[in-house]
Design a protein around this motif. Structure first.
Motif, PDB file in Angstrom:
ATOM      1  N   GLY A   1       0.902  -1.008  -0.020  1.00  0.00           N
ATOM      2  CA  GLY A   1       0.319  -0.102   0.086  1.00  0.00           C
ATOM      3  C   GLY A   1       1.122   1.667   0.122  1.00  0.00           C
ATOM      4  N   PHE A   2       2.231   0.829   0.869  1.00  0.00           N
ATOM      5  CA  PHE A   2       2.948   2.410   0.738  1.00  0.00           C
ATOM      6  C   PHE A   2       3.257   2.668  -0.604  1.00  0.00           C
ATOM      7  CE2 PHE A   2       7.163   4.065   1.493  1.00  0.00           C
ATOM      8  CZ  PHE A   2       7.134   5.025   1.824  1.00  0.00           C
ATOM      9  N   LEU A   3       3.886   1.524  -1.143  1.00  0.00           N
ATOM     10  CA  LEU A   3       4.480   1.881  -3.003  1.00  0.00           C
ATOM     11  C   LEU A   3       3.058   2.585  -3.809  1.00  0.00           C
ATOM     12  CD1 LEU A   3       7.313  -0.883  -3.071  1.00  0.00           C
ATOM     13  CD2 LEU A   3       7.025   1.368  -2.427  1.00  0.00           C
ATOM     14  N   GLU A   4       2.139   1.669  -3.522  1.00  0.00           N
ATOM     15  CA  GLU A   4       0.955   2.207  -4.575  1.00  0.00           C
ATOM     16  C   GLU A   4       0.636   3.970  -4.365  1.00  0.00           C
ATOM     17  OE1 GLU A   4      -2.401  -0.708  -3.698  1.00  0.00           O
ATOM     18  OE2 GLU A   4      -1.318  -2.279  -3.558  1.00  0.00           O
ATOM     19  N   ARG A   5       0.409   4.053  -3.447  1.00  0.00           N
ATOM     20  CA  ARG A   5      -0.123   5.652  -2.566  1.00  0.00           C
ATOM     21  C   ARG A   5       1.621   5.876  -3.745  1.00  0.00           C
ATOM     22  NH1 ARG A   5      -1.424   3.153   1.993  1.00  0.00           N
ATOM     23  NH2 ARG A   5       0.188   3.816   3.072  1.00  0.00           N
ATOM     24  N   HIS A   6       2.491   6.278  -3.934  1.00  0.00           N
ATOM     25  CA  HIS A   6       3.611   7.077  -4.188  1.00  0.00           C
ATOM     26  C   HIS A   6       3.640   5.983  -5.345  1.00  0.00           C
ATOM     27  CE1 HIS A   6       5.522   8.094  -0.482  1.00  0.00           C
ATOM     28  NE2 HIS A   6       4.924   7.840  -0.099  1.00  0.00           N
ATOM     29  N   GLU A   7       3.407   5.245  -6.611  1.00  0.00           N
ATOM     30  CA  GLU A   7       3.980   5.094  -7.479  1.00  0.00           C
ATOM     31  C   GLU A   7       2.602   5.567  -8.854  1.00  0.00           C
ATOM     32  OE1 GLU A   7       5.274   1.326  -7.921  1.00  0.00           O
ATOM     33  OE2 GLU A   7       7.160   2.077  -6.739  1.00  0.00           O
TER      34      GLU A   7
ATOM     35  N   PHE B   1     -10.304  23.340 -13.684  1.00  0.00           N
ATOM     36  CA  PHE B   1     -10.087  22.644 -13.268  1.00  0.00           C
ATOM     37  C   PHE B   1     -11.178  20.899 -13.142  1.00  0.00           C
ATOM     38  CE2 PHE B   1      -7.022  25.117 -10.581  1.00  0.00           C
ATOM     39  CZ  PHE B   1      -5.322  24.490 -11.166  1.00  0.00           C
ATOM     40  N   VAL B   2     -10.051  19.910 -14.244  1.00  0.00           N
ATOM     41  CA  VAL B   2     -10.914  18.596 -14.423  1.00  0.00           C
ATOM     42  C   VAL B   2     -10.040  17.641 -13.714  1.00  0.00           C
ATOM     43  CG1 VAL B   2     -11.378  17.112 -16.191  1.00  0.00           C
ATOM     44  CG2 VAL B   2     -11.738  19.485 -16.401  1.00  0.00           C
ATOM     45  N   PHE B   3     -10.644  16.856 -12.684  1.00  0.00           N
ATOM     46  CA  PHE B   3     -10.242  15.702 -12.093  1.00  0.00           C
ATOM     47  C   PHE B   3     -10.400  14.243 -12.509  1.00  0.00           C
ATOM     48  CE2 PHE B   3     -10.537  19.665  -9.694  1.00  0.00           C
ATOM     49  CZ  PHE B   3      -9.018  19.522  -8.816  1.00  0.00           C
ATOM     50  N   GLY B   4      -9.534  13.504 -12.480  1.00  0.00           N
ATOM     51  CA  GLY B   4      -9.737  12.125 -12.666  1.00  0.00           C
ATOM     52  C   GLY B   4      -9.882  11.615 -10.915  1.00  0.00           C
ATOM     53  N   ASN B   5      -9.460  10.371 -10.864  1.00  0.00           N
ATOM     54  CA  ASN B   5      -9.580   9.626  -9.567  1.00  0.00           C
ATOM     55  C   ASN B   5      -8.922  10.427  -8.632  1.00  0.00           C
ATOM     56  OD1 ASN B   5     -10.410   8.149  -7.274  1.00  0.00           O
ATOM     57  ND2 ASN B   5     -10.042   6.165  -8.439  1.00  0.00           N
ATOM     58  N   LYS B   6      -9.249  11.431  -7.140  1.00  0.00           N
ATOM     59  CA  LYS B   6      -8.859  11.538  -6.216  1.00  0.00           C
ATOM     60  C   LYS B   6      -9.225  11.438  -5.215  1.00  0.00           C
ATOM     61  CE  LYS B   6     -10.633  15.975  -5.946  1.00  0.00           C
ATOM     62  NZ  LYS B   6     -10.110  17.441  -5.402  1.00  0.00           N
ATOM     63  N   SER B   7      -9.930   9.969  -5.199  1.00  0.00           N
ATOM     64  CA  SER B   7     -10.315   9.537  -4.082  1.00  0.00           C
ATOM     65  C   SER B   7      -9.386   8.984  -2.377  1.00  0.00           C
ATOM     66  CB  SER B   7     -11.208   8.514  -3.667  1.00  0.00           C
ATOM     67  OG  SER B   7     -10.329   7.111  -4.003  1.00  0.00           O
ATOM     68  N   LYS B   8      -8.115   8.461  -2.735  1.00  0.00           N
ATOM     69  CA  LYS B   8      -7.560   8.393  -2.431  1.00  0.00           C
ATOM     70  C   LYS B   8      -5.252   9.533  -2.552  1.00  0.00           C
ATOM     71  CE  LYS B   8      -7.382   3.395  -2.910  1.00  0.00           C
ATOM     72  NZ  LYS B   8      -7.567   2.329  -3.006  1.00  0.00           N
ATOM     73  N   VAL B   9      -5.468   9.263  -1.004  1.00  0.00           N
ATOM     74  CA  VAL B   9      -4.181  10.540  -0.402  1.00  0.00           C
ATOM     75  C   VAL B   9      -3.001  10.303  -1.776  1.00  0.00           C
ATOM     76  CG1 VAL B   9      -2.484  12.054   0.421  1.00  0.00           C
ATOM     77  CG2 VAL B   9      -4.909  11.408   1.224  1.00  0.00           C
ATOM     78  N   ARG B  10      -2.687  11.325  -2.854  1.00  0.00           N
ATOM     79  CA  ARG B  10      -1.594  10.329  -3.714  1.00  0.00           C
ATOM     80  C   ARG B  10      -0.772  11.680  -4.447  1.00  0.00           C
ATOM     81  NH1 ARG B  10      -5.261   6.661  -7.327  1.00  0.00           N
ATOM     82  NH2 ARG B  10      -5.032   3.956  -6.435  1.00  0.00           N
ATOM     83  N   ALA B  11      -0.202  11.448  -4.713  1.00  0.00           N
ATOM     84  CA  ALA B  11       0.569  12.407  -5.727  1.00  0.00           C
ATOM     85  C   ALA B  11      -0.346  13.010  -7.091  1.00  0.00           C
ATOM     86  CB  ALA B  11       2.021  12.190  -6.313  1.00  0.00           C
TER      87      ALA B  11
ATOM     88  N   THR C   1       0.522  -6.093  -8.397  1.00  0.00           N
ATOM     89  CA  THR C   1       0.519  -7.126  -8.156  1.00  0.00           C
ATOM     90  C   THR C   1       0.991  -7.199  -6.193  1.00  0.00           C
ATOM     91  OG1 THR C   1       2.527  -7.227  -9.710  1.00  0.00           O
ATOM     92  CG2 THR C   1       2.314  -9.012  -7.633  1.00  0.00           C
ATOM     93  N   ARG C   2      -0.524  -8.562  -6.299  1.00  0.00           N
ATOM     94  CA  ARG C   2      -1.405  -9.776  -4.926  1.00  0.00           C
ATOM     95  C   ARG C   2      -0.304 -10.111  -3.944  1.00  0.00           C
ATOM     96  NH1 ARG C   2      -2.180  -4.465  -3.030  1.00  0.00           N
ATOM     97  NH2 ARG C   2      -3.987  -3.393  -4.001  1.00  0.00           N
ATOM     98  N   LYS C   3      -0.228 -11.034  -5.471  1.00  0.00           N
ATOM     99  CA  LYS C   3       0.350 -13.004  -5.577  1.00  0.00           C
ATOM    100  C   LYS C   3       0.756 -13.357  -5.968  1.00  0.00           C
ATOM    101  CE  LYS C   3      -4.056 -13.906  -2.171  1.00  0.00           C
ATOM    102  NZ  LYS C   3      -3.759 -13.628  -0.597  1.00  0.00           N
ATOM    103  N   ILE C   4       1.981 -14.426  -5.484  1.00  0.00           N
ATOM    104  CA  ILE C   4       2.973 -14.872  -6.889  1.00  0.00           C
ATOM    105  C   ILE C   4       2.284 -16.301  -6.105  1.00  0.00           C
ATOM    106  CG2 ILE C   4       5.247 -15.365  -7.472  1.00  0.00           C
ATOM    107  CD1 ILE C   4       6.145 -13.243  -6.383  1.00  0.00           C
ATOM    108  N   ALA C   5       2.081 -17.234  -7.033  1.00  0.00           N
ATOM    109  CA  ALA C   5       1.668 -18.368  -7.395  1.00  0.00           C
ATOM    110  C   ALA C   5       2.576 -19.265  -7.839  1.00  0.00           C
ATOM    111  CB  ALA C   5       0.097 -19.243  -7.169  1.00  0.00           C
TER     112      ALA C   5
END
Length: 297
Positions: free
Chosen positions: A191-197, A210-220, A241-245
């Motif tokens: 989750g930490f990396l997702e918010r940054h990337e 202004f026209v906005f996309g999805n800003k529902s989460k705190v992101r750059a 990516t959530r899992k590796i099998a």
């Protein structure tokens, strides 16, 4: 895993030290990495510019890299043939991986037409039109195609011998290929990396508002000029990516397929089907490894 040389010769199993056939949700949707025992025929055929044939649907893979080992794998009289490590890309799409000597600029063209203009020879199933596409001299078309796919909120993948486009939401509407237990997959939490990337995007309309996309989460926040709200929302959509099998050899399950882990569905981002012959003293090993993701944004 059967591998055929360009001249039509099927390689005996003892000539293949290892092979990995990989499919991805990417503009060049498949690749092949093989290590072969050297021989006079293989040294002549396994050269950059030639191709190999592998996979259930006899995919052709263009050789882009050949590396000779310092180890001696076999000898015929005075001739010594070291092993060859080969990297090859899905041949119908491989040209979009090279830098362009001329620009490609399209407006209102389909994805298939863009592929063709960039040197590929594929027909895209469930094609769509790209508003504007540009790849200038020295650019790599695969990168710019990936940007267009991101703007449209979709991905391409190999589907039974053809290249298919689906929007990310529609990937998860497919029927699951297999169900495995939770214990069969390694979990990844980022989750930490997702918010940054994964940023959210904004733009300005013709009135300067202004026209906005999805800003529902705190992101750059990232500015995207001359972009409408639909594209802005698509730019923040990503399969994470959530899992590796690692499972038994399952060549029929590839990137774009759905695997159910427990009660939840995951899309295959990358599938790697591996064959290790055991000709170097190790045991024969075949398996498939899957990187599984969920849709975010």
């Amino acid at each position: 895993m059967n591998i055929t040389l360009q001249n039509g010769s099927v390689l005996p199993g003892d000539m293949v030290i290892s092979a990995v056939l990989r499919t991805d949700l990417s503009p060049v949707p498949a690749s092949l990495e093989v290590t072969l025992r050297g021989s006079e025929e293989i040294d002549k055929q396994a050269v950059e510019g030639n191709f190999l044939i592998a996979g259930s649907y006899n995919y052709e893979f263009q050789i882009i890299k050949v590396e000779k080992s310092n180890d001696v794998a076999g000898a015929q009289g005075k001739d010594v043939y070291p092993p060859l490590s080969i990297t090859a890309l899905y041949r119908p799409c491989h040209k979009i991986s090279f830098r362009r000597s001329s620009a490609v600029i399209k407006e209102g063209a389909t994805l298939g037409e863009v592929y063709g203009a960039c040197g590929a020879s594929v027909r895209i199933e469930s094609d769509f039109s790209i508003k504007k596409f540009s790849c200038f001299i020295g650019g790599v078309p695969s990168y710019h195609i990936a940007v267009s796919l991101q703007e449209e909120g979709g991905a391409v993948f190999l589907d039974k011998g053809s290249v298919r486009f689906l929007r990310l939401e529609d990937l998860f509407k497919q029927k699951s290929s297999i169900t495995i237990s939770e214990d069969a997959a390694q979990e990844i939490a980022s989750g930490f990396l997702e918010r940054h990337e994964i940023p959210f995007f904004y733009s300005l309309d013709e009135q300067g508002k202004f026209v906005f996309g999805n800003k529902s989460k705190v992101r750059a926040a990232q500015y995207q000029p001359r972009t409408d709200s639909r594209l802005l929302r698509n730019l923040s959509k990503a399969i994470v990516t959530r899992k590796i099998a690692r499972l038994d050899f399952s060549p029929s399950i590839n990137a774009g397929s759905i695997i159910t882990v427990g009660k939840n569905d995951y899309v295959v981002i990358t599938a790697a089907h591996a064959f290790i012959s055991g000709t170097d003293g190790e045991g024969v090993d075949t398996y498939s490894k899957f990187w599984l993701g969920t849709l975010e944004g």
